[in-house]
Design an enzyme around this catalytic site. Structure first.
Site, PDB file in Angstrom:
ATOM      1  N   HIS A   1       0.829  -1.204   0.000  1.00 31.95           N
ATOM      2  CA  HIS A   1       0.000   0.000   0.000  1.00 31.95           C
ATOM      3  C   HIS A   1       0.862   1.251   0.000  1.00 31.95           C
ATOM      4  CE1 HIS A   1      -3.790  -2.290   1.400  1.00 31.95           C
ATOM      5  NE2 HIS A   1      -3.758  -2.132   0.103  1.00 31.95           N
TER       6      HIS A   1
ATOM      7  N   GLU B   1     -12.751  -6.212 -28.867  1.00 32.28           N
ATOM      8  CA  GLU B   1     -11.912  -6.877 -27.861  1.00 32.28           C
ATOM      9  C   GLU B   1     -11.591  -8.302 -28.259  1.00 32.28           C
ATOM     10  OE1 GLU B   1     -13.000  -5.319 -23.618  1.00 32.28           O
ATOM     11  OE2 GLU B   1     -14.860  -5.810 -24.669  1.00 32.28           O
TER      12      GLU B   1
ATOM     13  N   ASP C   1      -8.220  -6.698 -23.543  1.00 29.55           N
ATOM     14  CA  ASP C   1      -8.775  -8.001 -23.909  1.00 29.55           C
ATOM     15  C   ASP C   1      -8.314  -8.429 -25.285  1.00 29.55           C
ATOM     16  OD1 ASP C   1     -10.260  -9.241 -21.831  1.00 29.55           O
ATOM     17  OD2 ASP C   1     -11.632  -7.538 -21.896  1.00 29.55           O
TER      18      ASP C   1
HETATM   19  C1  PEP Z   1     -10.081  -3.645 -22.546  1.00 31.04           C
HETATM   20  O1  PEP Z   1     -10.309  -4.856 -22.562  1.00 31.04           O
HETATM   21  O2  PEP Z   1      -9.096  -3.120 -23.094  1.00 31.04           O
HETATM   22  C2  PEP Z   1     -10.993  -2.731 -21.852  1.00 31.04           C
HETATM   23  C3  PEP Z   1     -10.869  -1.426 -21.943  1.00 31.04           C
HETATM   24  O3  PEP Z   1     -11.923  -3.309 -21.049  1.00 31.04           O
HETATM   25  P1  PEP Z   1     -11.575  -3.858 -19.581  1.00 31.04           P
HETATM   26  O4  PEP Z   1     -10.130  -3.573 -19.318  1.00 31.04           O
HETATM   27  O5  PEP Z   1     -12.504  -3.189 -18.650  1.00 31.04           O
HETATM   28  O6  PEP Z   1     -11.865  -5.321 -19.768  1.00 31.04           O
HETATM   29 MG    MG Z   2     -12.222  -5.569 -21.842  1.00 33.06          MG
END
Ligand code: PEP
Ligand code: MG
Length: 846
Positions: A467, A703, A727
């Site tokens: 932290h 994604e 993703d």
């Molecule tokens: C991503 O996948 O890049 C995105 C912006 O969504 P999250 O990170 O919330 O899955």
């Molecule tokens: Mg995402």
């Protein structure tokens, strides 16, 4: 031991303690009991006994009744401020009293107008093995009438010794990448407390060990359970099976551990082996390698930050007095932590303060302190022993994430010791440009420092995910940890060059290095200040291509600060923050209110609301998603909404309603097929018609590799595309974004990912639709020229990065970016991409 009857000490109105307008009493921090609002002015002894203490202000008295029960009677609230005015005591400490004997007379007429209330809590501060079996009904009570009937109960020792016989149990594997650390431990404890069951947990590797009570987050953390470890969860009591089912569900679904890559701290590097270096004192010009806790660059002078030892009472004033002292100190610290968390709502620091607050309620810790006090220790001694033992147990945990939480116990111990002593720690005095050197720091120490007050931090111990590290990063203070014991040989005042980004501390550098460092520090500071000062300018390349630079938001409270940092809108509102960590889904009205408030805070700037992206690594406890073999490829993102319309429809309606308050758009996460987009559009159109509201633009989040490859088909039917590179990278490279084993290789600048982004931009362009990036790459300066070159026109970054990304955009030429993009599409490794991108960035002086 026999039964005991306490008689009403006053004529008056009887009420439960819950109604007393004082948290210390209402929350029973001093013990159970009742309260009387007095109608006569003389307090009488409720039973025979001895006066243990009589407060100097005459408003509070504690009696030890025959049988060992201790009862505190506190006339009025905040009456201590009167300093005795209006009170006449008829007894002294040590006096023996009989039932009904007058103890204190209070001038009700004179005192009432000067205090908060005359209500008098009557509290059992020591039950001596008794339990309340009967209590007079609330309402009018006359002096001498039976108030409480106590009978011998099973002693705590008896109940502790009772064998635990589980009625239900289950063996589970821990799916959390970072093991059973503070937050999930607190959530499990909270859920366990809501069932009438005694739930315990034991690592499957040591099934014969004593199972640990699930109500104690600290004890759970000390088990050191890591990702993939098996554990046995067992329960006894009437709701044993229900508790097991609920806990199994929560654990198996990943416990709402949400770790978007652009918000998560860097994965834990193993602390540097500096501690093994022989501790020869550092010499002029020596360089010390350590672990980056917060990136940055600073020059300054060494300053030692000692943590002043709080005074600790080494002798007990008696169990009742020590318990009362502990309860009061704890209540004061709780109020202090609550206040600080509220003042910083939504920040990293607030989350840490809330975690500390939960530790203060840890039942195992409280029991252990109480045991210490019962053995004759002072509250201070007992608290010290318990918290140091917890810290030592955590330090021994094999998982560094868990071991680094030991700091939190040391910190909490330190803070409460000051409250117990009734003192405040002396203020910190540091010289100019101080680079603070310490063996270790605790979170509250760093929280009390400001970036203006210190240039940097270096600790001999500590870790990058502690932290302390998180707070330093959130305050923009460059920090190194795990520098090893040699750092402690640096004398105060020694000139230091701290390159926290590069993990290096240079001691007393030679004149040439010092001069170069000064130039570099000035250059970086000027660049940061200029970026901040120009944060209000629009995002546009130097040859005129408009690039909108927006911020990713998760909560209402983040919107206004993002605008102040120059965000030109919100390119990704992660609505799941509104859905996670609660027992049921938010209603349409709640959502509409939240989205509207954010649209209003953005004051005419665009707001892109992402439909609930839940499932996979982001489960909600109330969402019935069965355990999946491979959740990242299962029911997540828009697939959940389409399968459970009762989640999707209220959200679409709330978005449409917020659309009346600003330029709101909506986008669907995890789209893989055109059919899914069509279903969302149909639902949105139907809800707009039913509400009689205009449609809002509908976008697709790219994604999945499928969406990137099919971008032209998607672009034909949507209004915009926004690439979720976090993703997209995980699915393109088939590397789990939450798995530390592959964390080192998962790189959004991999040419495979860049080629997918290129395809996506081409597909969108063929239908005249714009493309944004809302994943972590939008916050990475190396990625920015490549993304622009590939055709991206909106970047939605982590709020803290907005000024820097905007400044970078203004320094770039779109022509050069296009040339760079063509080049990187031809190379074969992420390392080559980085070299090319670094050359461009350095070429424009960033
Ligand atoms: C991503 O996948 O890049 C995105 C912006 O969504 P999250 O990170 O919330 O899955
Ligand atoms: Mg995402």
């Amino acid at each position: 031991m026999s039964s005991l009857i306490l008689a009403a000490p006053f004529d008056g109105w009887l009420s439960p303690l819950d109604d007393v307008p004082d948290a210390v009493f209402a929350q029973r921090l001093l013990g159970d009991g009742v309260a009387i609002d007095p109608l006569d002015g003389t307090l009488h002894a409720p039973a025979a006994g001895t006066v243990v203490s009589l407060h100097a202000a005459g408003h509070a008295i504690t009696l030890r009744l025959d049988g060992g029960v201790e009862v505190l009677m506190h006339i009025g609230l905040e009456t201590v401020r009167l300093g005795g005015e209006g009170f006449v005591a008829h007894v002294r400490a040590g006096d023996r009293v009989v039932a009904g004997q007058p103890l204190i007379t209070v001038d009700l007429g004179a005192v009432a107008p000067r205090v908060k209330s005359l209500v008098t809590p009557i509290v059992l501060t020591e039950t001596a093995g008794h339990a309340v079996i009967e209590q007079a009904a609330p309402g009018r009570i006359t002096r001498g009438a039976p108030l409480l009937v106590l009978a011998p109960a099973a002693t705590k020792a008896d109940s502790k010794a009772q064998a635990f016989v589980p009625a239900a149990q289950v063996t589970l594997r821990l799916p959390l990448a970072h093991g059973l650390h503070a937050r999930p431990a607190a959530r499990l404890a909270e859920l366990a407390r809501s069932y009438d069951a005694d739930v315990r947990i034991v690592p499957a590797a040591t099934p014969d060990a004593a199972p640990c009570r699930l109500r104690s987050p600290s004890a759970i953390m000390a088990l050191g359970l890591r990702h993939g470890d098996a554990m046995i969860v067992m329960a006894s009591g009437p709701a044993a099976q229900a508790a097991i089912d609920a806990l199994a569900d929560l654990i198996e679904t990943g416990m709402g551990e949400l770790r978007p890559l652009d918000q998560a701290p860097a994965p834990a590097a193993a602390p540097a082996p500096a501690a093994t270096v022989p501790s020869a004192p550092l010499q002029t010009g020596d360089r010390l390698i350590a672990v980056t806790a917060a990136a940055g660059y600073a020059i300054g002078q060494a300053a030692w930050l000692e943590r002043p030892e709080p005074p600790r009472a080494e002798a007990s004033d008696g169990a009742a007095a020590e318990r009362a002292r502990f309860a009061q100190g704890r209540a004061a610290l709780a109020a202090d932590l609550d206040g600080r968390a509220q003042a910083q709502e939504g920040s990293e620091q607030a989350g840490i303060l809330i975690a500390h607050r939960q530790l203060l309620d840890d039942e195992d810790i409280l029991d252990a302190v109480d045991d210490g006090i019962a053995r004759g220790e002072s509250a201070s001694q007992a608290w010290h022993a318990v918290m140091q033992a917890r810290a030592a147990a955590l330090r021994a945990a094999p998982d560094p994430h868990i071991a680094q939480r030991a700091d939190d116990f040391v910190d909490l111990e330190w803070q409460l010791q000051w409250h117990l002593a009734g003192q405040t720690p002396p203020p910190v005095a540091l010289p100019d440009a101080a680079i603070v050197i310490a063996r270790d720091l605790v979170p509250s120490q760093v929280a009390a420092l400001s970036a203006g007050q210190v240039a940097g931090l270096v600790t001999a111990q500590g870790g990058p995910t502690s932290h302390v590290a998180i707070i330093a990063a959130s305050k923009g203070i460059p920090a190194l940890v795990a520098a090893g014991p040699r750092v402690l040989s640096i004398a105060p005042g020694t000139p230091l060059l701290l390159d926290a980004t590069g993990g290096m501390l240079t001691v007393d550098p030679d004149a040439t290095t010092w001069a170069a460092a000064q130039v570099e520090a000035d250059r970086r500071a000027a660049r940061k200040a200029a970026a901040q000062a120009a944060a209000g300018e629009e995002g546009r390349t130097r040859d005129g291509l408009r690039i909108e630079v927006c911020a990713n938001l998760g909560k209402r409270s983040e919107a206004a600060p993002a605008v102040a940092s120059g965000a030109e809108g919100c390119g990704l509102l992660r609505t799941e923050f509104l859905f996670l960590d609660r027992a049921s889904a938010p209603s349409e009205d709640e959502q509409a209110e939240d989205y509207t408030a954010i649209a209003q805070a953005l004051d005419g700037r665009p707001l892109i609301i992402r439909l609930l992206d839940i499932g996979g690594d982001k489960p909600a406890p109330y969402l019935p998603i069965p355990a999946e073999e491979n959740p990242a490829l299962g029911l997540r993102g828009i697939r959940v909404g389409l399968a459970q319309r009762e989640m999707l429809v209220p959200q679409l309606r709330a978005v449409l309603r917020a659309g009346a308050h600003g330029p709101v758009k909506v986008m669907a996460p995890m789209i893989a097929r055109v059919d899914e987009l069509r279903s969302v559009r149909a639902a949105l159109t139907a809800e707009a018609a039913s509400l009689g509201l205009p449609m809002v633009p509908l976008g697709v989040m790219v994604e999945t590799p499928a969406a990137a490859v099919m971008a032209d088909a998607l672009a034909a039917e949507c209004d915009f595309l926004s690439i979720g590179t976090n993703d997209l990278t995980q699915y393109a490279l088939a590397m789990d974004r939450g798995n530390p084993a592959v964390a080192g290789s998962i790189d959004g600048l991999d040419p495979a990912v860049l080629r997918l982004i290129g395809l996506c931009c081409e597909g969108a362009e063929s239908h005249g639709k714009w493309v944004g990036v809302c994943g972590g790459l939008a916050s990475d300066p190396l990625a920015v020229p490549i993304l622009i070159g590939l055709g991206v026109t909106e970047l939605s970054a982590a709020p803290a990065m907005v000024p820097e990304i905007k400044a970078l955009v203004r320094a770039l030429s779109s022509q050069d970016c296009r040339a760079l993009a063509l080049e990187v599409l031809q190379v074969s490794t992420a390392a080559q991409v980085r070299v090319l991108a670094t050359q461009m960035i350095e070429g424009v002086g960033r």
